[in-house]
Design an enzyme around this catalytic site. Structure first.
Site, PDB file in Angstrom:
ATOM      1  N   GLN A  12       0.715  -1.097  -0.065  1.00  0.00           N
ATOM      2  CA  GLN A  12       0.073   0.069   0.006  1.00  0.00           C
ATOM      3  C   GLN A  12       0.909   0.996   0.081  1.00  0.00           C
ATOM      4  OE1 GLN A  12      -3.051  -2.069   3.104  1.00  0.00           O
ATOM      5  NE2 GLN A  12      -3.386  -0.004   2.657  1.00  0.00           N
TER       6      GLN A  12
ATOM      7  N   GLU B 211     -12.472   4.768   5.486  1.00  0.00           N
ATOM      8  CA  GLU B 211     -12.493   4.084   6.804  1.00  0.00           C
ATOM      9  C   GLU B 211     -14.107   4.004   7.472  1.00  0.00           C
ATOM     10  OE1 GLU B 211      -9.937   4.982   5.364  1.00  0.00           O
ATOM     11  OE2 GLU B 211      -8.796   3.056   5.830  1.00  0.00           O
TER      12      GLU B 211
HETATM   13  O1  CDP Z   1      -6.988   6.613   1.193  1.00  0.00           O
HETATM   14  P1  CDP Z   1      -8.125   5.752   0.590  1.00  0.00           P
HETATM   15  O2  CDP Z   1      -8.153   5.761  -0.969  1.00  0.00           O
HETATM   16  O3  CDP Z   1      -8.387   4.364   1.088  1.00  0.00           O
HETATM   17  O4  CDP Z   1      -9.449   6.556   1.194  1.00  0.00           O
HETATM   18  P2  CDP Z   1     -10.160   7.992   0.742  1.00  0.00           P
HETATM   19  O5  CDP Z   1      -9.200   8.989   0.389  1.00  0.00           O
HETATM   20  O6  CDP Z   1     -11.256   7.772   1.594  1.00  0.00           O
HETATM   21  O7  CDP Z   1     -10.823   7.448  -0.870  1.00  0.00           O
HETATM   22  C1  CDP Z   1     -11.392   6.276  -1.179  1.00  0.00           C
HETATM   23  C2  CDP Z   1     -12.093   6.345  -2.503  1.00  0.00           C
HETATM   24  O8  CDP Z   1     -13.318   7.459  -2.623  1.00  0.00           O
HETATM   25  C3  CDP Z   1     -11.386   7.111  -3.483  1.00  0.00           C
HETATM   26  O9  CDP Z   1     -11.259   6.641  -4.815  1.00  0.00           O
HETATM   27  C4  CDP Z   1     -11.519   8.599  -3.255  1.00  0.00           C
HETATM   28  O10 CDP Z   1     -11.244   9.501  -4.145  1.00  0.00           O
HETATM   29  C5  CDP Z   1     -13.151   8.426  -3.165  1.00  0.00           C
HETATM   30  N1  CDP Z   1     -13.782   9.776  -2.438  1.00  0.00           N
HETATM   31  C6  CDP Z   1     -14.599  10.651  -3.072  1.00  0.00           C
HETATM   32  O11 CDP Z   1     -14.937  10.195  -4.276  1.00  0.00           O
HETATM   33  N2  CDP Z   1     -15.108  11.934  -2.319  1.00  0.00           N
HETATM   34  C7  CDP Z   1     -14.657  11.933  -1.198  1.00  0.00           C
HETATM   35  N3  CDP Z   1     -15.004  13.072  -0.355  1.00  0.00           N
HETATM   36  C8  CDP Z   1     -13.897  10.913  -0.591  1.00  0.00           C
HETATM   37  C9  CDP Z   1     -13.314   9.786  -0.956  1.00  0.00           C
END
Ligand code: CDP
Length: 782
Positions: free
Chosen positions: A219, A735
């Protein structure tokens, strides 16, 4: 704001330029699919004993197995100065292969290299190891007594790893002493495991110039490259780490595992590529577990329910090595968010961590470093308080919420919450679930002796590690990065220091670039996970990608826009100050008919840049000024069979607020997946050890993974409170469902059992535990 609310959108916010957010990019390329000429396979010999001296290791029989090329042991590695691995947060080190003794069942003892996977496995079986069993400590409360010293290799002759605390101890004690009501409960978040469907694996390959290419399920590929240099001494420029497609990580693929070091050593020693793919059992028994926090929660309150103090004292079971990958200054991660969504005037939290004869870990399983444990503790605690005060848990929460006008809010444990609207999110949840009607139905059912429960969790998370003034791993600051190149015909590539494991960065990163530059997201290629091409970044875990790399991408795109503006001025033959960016193109101010698109500017950047620097590229490193604080209001409705203890989740509603949503479909997918994991943790999963240190959950028939048959139907909704400091107002979301849901499930079951006076049951809430709780509390059922 470049991504704006569309009030009509069913999810509240949608990308303006993308009519169909169901646009998804994807490919398929996993470590286990890789094969190179002359490739050898590696298998690991593992200890059957949880704690034993190693008297002798004899690999001679293994070397006679057809196809076996070599056997290496801890002694061999120690002689080469590779006996131990540093753990990411720097509090401990971990044996690569056992040296002198083993400390947990399934610990790595020797590595066998062979021409095929089967031959390597046969070779591993043939390695003869003589053990002398030692007394086992499988309980952190026994470890505390220091009667058996597990880690004599350490300077401190104790099983105690660290004490960490935050908050005002004295004032909290005073406030608890003066409170009109105090509740106290030991709450255990049991040991569980991320169990990604693809286990860990790697292929290590040296070329003729001595350069290592390391394909690995990581990761955090850049951190791996730096760690490999630290461990092996191979210079960083001679290492290329490639994380190809990854079948789920959930925190499990953040630490560097012994198998990786062995594969690199094998490839170096034998001059051939070496592949190692874990089995399911190896993954469940030796790679990073999660949780295992025993939390004593005390809440003080006035008789009207206003909370006055919170104290949480935790005993943490870290297993044989403290191999968590927490930021250096945060040995207990972000546990300080344990005050949750509530205005505690004073609070104190402390964590004492201990070694035991169990697998190492303490990793952030779909969690921003111990936020799940913190959230569970406070959300259970609030329900217990409501029960003891005879208050509706909804009213108790509402009364104590941080109000919208209090943001930015400085919590008693040192975080500054960026934004939130807890009352509104709860109101949306209450309306969507039909709370009043459910209460009425519950009363009717109770009158008939039926057990129905309604459980809430109104959690706040802290994600986006993190600001460099506080956050580092191995001393490396936790910023992240993006590099964007726009090609002459208006397509482009974005590279980031993150690494998607199924979260859909291929889609959302392209959307951010497209939105900022007025280009088609389908023509923006996203590339992550190759240290030769991507800018340095700390990787993807703990919902940090959108808050950190997502911001870097938006800012890199804005840099490109500023460069493009100069070329647009040249093309339209006006001064740069006369050019504005409007409706996704450059226009001459006040003359909308005179405009150029980004596509036209991109072409000019390579064919006719005028006096401007040619090309259209930018790199941005982003150091966030603060974390982001997503929140949610989750509601579970359950029915419990009083005769069998069976719990049926009738409904589950998740209302999430992750600020600006980039892609509603991806966010919904993140929520569905995380809720399914939360459901499994609440009702099905635990990595159990017996008192002799035997792992009882070594495969998917003992460690249960929910299928669509067991999983409830998820209902979702959202509210939008943008983060004020993030360039597009987005907070992390990955999360949230795993963090928020366990408490809602457990609160619902305890609510259903309230006629029996049941106050708490530790997860996983199995039929057996429910049945016993009913039996033990109701003499008539006994
Ligand atoms: O670090 P990780 O990618 O696990 O987590 P995240 O930043 O929460 O994003 C998970 C997925 O959800 C990614 O494809 C993000 O771009 C998307 N996302 C989104 O569309 N809108 C948000 N406000 C937060 C996340």
């Amino acid at each position: 704001m470049s991504i704006e609310a569309t009030p009509k959108g069913s999810m509240g916010v949608a990308m303006k330029r993308k009519e169909d957010p169901r646009f998804l990019q994807g490919k398929g390329n996993y470590v286990d699919d890789l094969s190179f000429p002359g490739m050898l396979h590696m298998a690991i010999v593992r200890s059957p004993y949880p704690h034993a001296e190693i008297v002798n290791i004899d690999g001679s029989a293994a070397l006679k197995v057809p196809g076996v090329k070599a056997v290496i042991t801890g002694k061999d590695l120690e002689a080469a100065g590779l006996g131990w691995l540093p753990t990411f947060h720097g509090y401990d080190k971990q044996m690569v292969l056992a040296i002198g003794k083993v400390l947990f069942q399934y610990q790595e003892v020797a590595a066998v290299f062979a021409e095929s996977r089967a031959a390597a496995a046969d070779g591993a079986e043939a390695v003869e190891v003589e053990y002398k069993p030692l007394p086992v400590v499988a309980d952190p409360f026994v470890a505390k007594q220091d009667e058996v010293l597990l880690r004599p290799d350490r300077e401190a002759k104790t099983n105690h790893i660290y004490h960490w605390e935050v908050g005002d101890k004295d004032k909290t004690a005073q406030a608890l002493g003066a409170a009109e009501k105090v509740i106290k409960q030991r709450i255990w978040f049991p040991r569980c495991h991320p169990a990604p469907l693809e286990p860990c694996g790697c292929v290590a390959q040296f070329d003729t110039m001595g350069r290592l290419t390391f394909h690995v399920t990581s990761q955090a590929p850049h951190v791996y490259r730096t760690a490999i240099t630290i461990v092996t001494g191979i210079p960083e420029d001679k290492i290329r780490v490639i994380s190809p497609d990854i079948g789920g990580g959930f925190g499990n693929k953040v630490p560097v595992y012994p198998g990786y070091v062995c594969a690199i050593v094998g490839a170096l020693k034998l001059g051939r590529p070496v592949k190692w793919i874990e089995s399911r059992t190896e993954n469940l028994t030796s790679t990073g577990f999660a949780r295992d926090y025993h939390m004593d929660v005390e809440i003080g309150a006035r008789a009207d329910g206003t909370v006055t103090a919170l104290r949480v004292s935790t005993t943490a079971d870290h297993g044989a090595f403290d191999a968590a990958a927490d930021p250096t200054k945060y040995p207990a991660g972000m546990f300080g968010v344990v005050t949750g969504s509530y205005t505690f005037p004073v609070a104190h939290a402390e964590v004492d961590a201990y070694f035991t004869n169990k697998a190492p870990g303490g990793i952030a399983y779909r969690c921003s470093f111990r936020v799940t444990e913190a959230s569970y503790a406070i959300e259970r605690g609030m329900d217990i308080l409501a029960d003891e005060l005879g208050m509706d848990p909804v009213e108790l929460r509402r009364k104590n919420f941080v109000r919208k006008d209090q943001f930015p809010y400085a919590s008693a444990l040192g975080f500054t919450y960026d934004s939130g609207d807890y009352h509104r999110t709860l109101d949306v949840a209450l309306e969507k679930i039909g709370y009043q009607a459910l209460l009425k139905q519950q009363a009717e059912k109770r009158a008939k002796g039926e057990l129905m429960g309604i459980g809430f969790s109104t959690f706040t998370e802290v994600v986006g590690a993190g600001p460099s003034k506080h956050f580092d791993i191995l001393g490396i600051k936790m910023f992240d990065s993006a590099e964007i190149r726009i090609h002459p015909t208006g397509s482009g590539i974005v590279r980031a220091g993150t690494k998607s494991q199924g979260q859909g960065h291929e889609t959302t990163w392209a959307q951010i670039v497209a939105e900022e530059l007025g280009l088609d997201p389908q023509n923006i290629m996203v590339e992550e996970g190759d240290t030769d091409t991507a800018p340095y970044g700390l990787g993807t875990y703990a919902s940090r990608s959108t808050p950190v790399a997502g911001a870097a991408i938006a800012m890199a795109a804005r840099r490109i826009r500023e460069r493009a503006r100069k070329i647009a001025a040249h093309l339209m033959e006006v001064g740069e100050g006369d050019v504005e960016w409007k409706d996704y193109k450059f226009q001459v101010k006040g003359v909308p008919a005179k405009s150029v698109t980004m596509k036209e500017v991109a072409f000019a950047a390579y064919t006719n840049p005028g006096q401007n620097e040619p090309g259209l590229e930018a790199t941005q490193y982003y150091d966030p000024p603060n974390m982001t604080f997503p929140h949610g209001a989750y509601v579970a409705v359950v029915d419990v069979d009083r005769e069998t203890g069976e719990v049926k989740v009738r409904r589950f509603l998740a209302v999430d607020d992750c600020g600006t949503v980039i892609n509603p479909l991806i966010v919904e997918g993140q929520i569905h997946g995380g809720l399914t994991e939360g459901f499994a943790i609440a009702f099905m999963q635990e990595i159990q050890y017996d008192k002799d240190g035997n792992n009882l959950n070594t495969n998917f028939t003992d460690y249960l993974v929910p299928t669509s048959l067991e999983s409830p139907k998820w209902e979702t909704a959202n509210t939008v409170t943008p983060s004020p400091h993030h360039p597009i107002g987005a907070k992390g979301v990955g999360e949230s469902p795993n963090v928020g849901s366990p408490a809602a499930f457990v609160n619902a079951v305890i609510d259903a059992l309230s006629p029996f006076g049941v106050r708490h049951i530790d997860m996983p809430i199995t039929r057996d535990k429910v049945w016993r709780a009913i039996r033990d509390s109701d003499p008539a059922k006994g």
